[in-house]
Design a protein around this motif. Structure first.
Motif, mmCIF file in Angstrom:
data_model
loop_
_atom_site.group_PDB
_atom_site.id
_atom_site.type_symbol
_atom_site.label_atom_id
_atom_site.label_comp_id
_atom_site.label_asym_id
_atom_site.label_seq_id
_atom_site.Cartn_x
_atom_site.Cartn_y
_atom_site.Cartn_z
ATOM 1 N N GLU A 1 38.314 -95.135 6.325
ATOM 2 C CA GLU A 1 37.207 -95.770 7.462
ATOM 3 C C GLU A 1 36.080 -96.363 6.877
ATOM 4 O O GLU A 1 35.521 -97.527 6.994
ATOM 5 N N LYS A 2 35.668 -95.532 5.871
ATOM 6 C CA LYS A 2 34.405 -96.080 5.160
ATOM 7 C C LYS A 2 34.720 -97.247 4.342
ATOM 8 O O LYS A 2 33.718 -98.243 4.280
ATOM 9 N N GLN A 3 36.074 -97.223 3.834
ATOM 10 C CA GLN A 3 36.214 -98.501 2.989
ATOM 11 C C GLN A 3 36.376 -99.795 3.945
ATOM 12 O O GLN A 3 36.098 -101.080 3.377
ATOM 13 N N ALA B 1 35.253 -102.028 10.469
ATOM 14 C CA ALA B 1 36.150 -102.749 11.137
ATOM 15 C C ALA B 1 37.183 -101.647 11.964
ATOM 16 O O ALA B 1 37.776 -102.122 12.898
ATOM 17 N N ILE B 2 36.687 -100.584 11.585
ATOM 18 C CA ILE B 2 37.562 -99.476 12.520
ATOM 19 C C ILE B 2 36.352 -98.173 12.585
ATOM 20 O O ILE B 2 35.911 -97.944 12.087
ATOM 21 N N ALA B 3 37.052 -97.676 13.942
ATOM 22 C CA ALA B 3 36.172 -96.462 14.238
ATOM 23 C C ALA B 3 37.461 -95.481 14.463
ATOM 24 O O ALA B 3 38.338 -95.405 15.684
ATOM 25 N N LEU C 1 44.793 -102.872 9.019
ATOM 26 C CA LEU C 1 43.437 -102.367 8.494
ATOM 27 C C LEU C 1 43.824 -101.313 7.654
ATOM 28 O O LEU C 1 43.247 -101.332 6.315
ATOM 29 N N PHE C 2 44.614 -100.384 7.917
ATOM 30 C CA PHE C 2 45.020 -99.093 6.981
ATOM 31 C C PHE C 2 45.476 -99.577 5.691
ATOM 32 O O PHE C 2 44.937 -99.322 4.771
ATOM 33 N N ASP C 3 46.474 -100.583 5.720
ATOM 34 C CA ASP C 3 47.035 -101.185 4.506
ATOM 35 C C ASP C 3 46.072 -101.928 3.645
ATOM 36 O O ASP C 3 46.154 -101.878 2.671
ATOM 37 N N GLN C 4 45.056 -102.796 4.513
ATOM 38 C CA GLN C 4 44.184 -103.442 3.515
ATOM 39 C C GLN C 4 43.360 -102.548 2.861
ATOM 40 O O GLN C 4 42.912 -102.760 1.625
ATOM 41 N N ILE D 1 40.191 -96.911 -3.069
ATOM 42 C CA ILE D 1 41.187 -95.800 -2.590
ATOM 43 C C ILE D 1 42.226 -95.365 -3.034
ATOM 44 O O ILE D 1 42.562 -93.890 -3.086
ATOM 45 N N GLN D 2 43.191 -96.323 -3.815
ATOM 46 C CA GLN D 2 44.357 -95.512 -4.141
ATOM 47 C C GLN D 2 43.873 -94.753 -5.654
ATOM 48 O O GLN D 2 44.599 -93.745 -5.653
#
Length: 280
Positions: free
Chosen positions: A55-57, A61-63, A236-239, A246-247
């Motif tokens: 979410e932070k990354q 764009a997402i909540a 968005l998650f895959d982005q 993140i990895q």
């Protein structure tokens, strides 16, 4: 430039402002989770933390809104609502028909083990058939959970050979009942059981038996409602999960939670999964 031309441009920009503002609104997602934060006063588990890192990354764009639900109810909510996502879920043929799954794993686990208490006579590796029919073990499982294709298939064919518990705290209650000798065994990831009960003196008499014919590494993914919102959330998650940041967070965390040799197996499996997914 004439005043008329400037006025046209300003009017266009002002008219477009609400559109840009709307585009910047975060996609709201309901995250159903069976993780019970009240146990041991732990506010988060590692998979929760990964979701917050994602979410932070994504930088607004997402909540994400986390809602407590049992494993059975969380899947029901995903099927009936358009904005629900679940995390740390294994992919099965049935689930792939009923949910959008992302490409990149957020967790890797060694295959589920048969966790036994006070059973030194059992071999280190065992089939479920032998555990039930030869050694006469009573085995507890959690309702609505996938244990991997091989184990799920056996449970589906022999449902009366297992004792099933439901509810948000069912996994924790199963392990408590194991210590109370109400079960001979439960099916669980060794790392999960150790994290819950590593400080319990009784854990010294716990063994983690390999279940025959199971794969070495099991991945946990994100699953979302089969809706436009779900599709947007998956993208968005895959982005976020494609980013090296993140990895690396995920890989470093797995280095901390697993001991050798499982540590190298899980880290290697994640690295391979990230590379394989990126190449397709």
């Amino acid at each position: 430039m004439t005043k008329f031309a400037v006025g046209i441009i300003v009017s266009f920009l002002l008219a477009g402002m609400p559109l840009f503002a709307t585009a910047k609104k975060p996609l709201k997602v309901q995250i159903m989770t069976d993780f019970a934060s009240q146990i041991n006063n732990d506010p988060l588990n590692i998979a929760n933390t990964f979701m917050l890192d994602i979410e932070k990354q994504l930088n607004g764009a997402i909540a994400l809104n986390f809602i407590s639900a049992s494993r059975l109810r969380e899947w029901q909510q995903l099927h009936t609502m358009k904005d629900v996502c679940l995390f740390n879920k294994t992919k099965t043929p049935e689930r792939l028909q009923n949910a959008f799954f992302n490409t990149y794993p957020i967790m890797a686990f060694p295959a589920n083990r048969l966790v036994v208490y006070n059973h030194p006579e059992l071999p280190d590796s065992i089939s479920l058939n032998d555990a039930i029919n030869t050694y006469k073990l009573t085995i507890g499982i959690t309702s609505g959970r996938s244990y991997g294709h091989e184990i799920d298939d056996y449970i589906a064919k022999h449902p009366n050979s297992f004792i099933t518990l439901g509810g948000t705290t069912s996994a924790y209650r199963l392990s408590q009942m194991l210590f109370q000798n109400k079960f001979d065994a439960i099916i669980e990831y060794s790392a999960v059981f150790m994290s819950r009960h590593g400080n319990n003196p009784k854990a010294e008499n716990v063994r983690y038996l390999s279940v025959d014919k199971t794969t070495q590494a099991v991945f946990g993914f994100i699953a979302c409602s089969q809706s436009e919102q779900g599709k947007q959330a998956i993208a968005l998650f895959d982005q976020a999960l494609q980013t090296p940041e993140i990895q690396q967070i995920i890989i470093n965390s797995h280095k901390q939670i697993f001991a050798p040799p499982e540590q190298s197996w899980m880290v290697g499996a994640l690295q391979d999964a990230f590379e394989t997914s990126a190449s397709h």
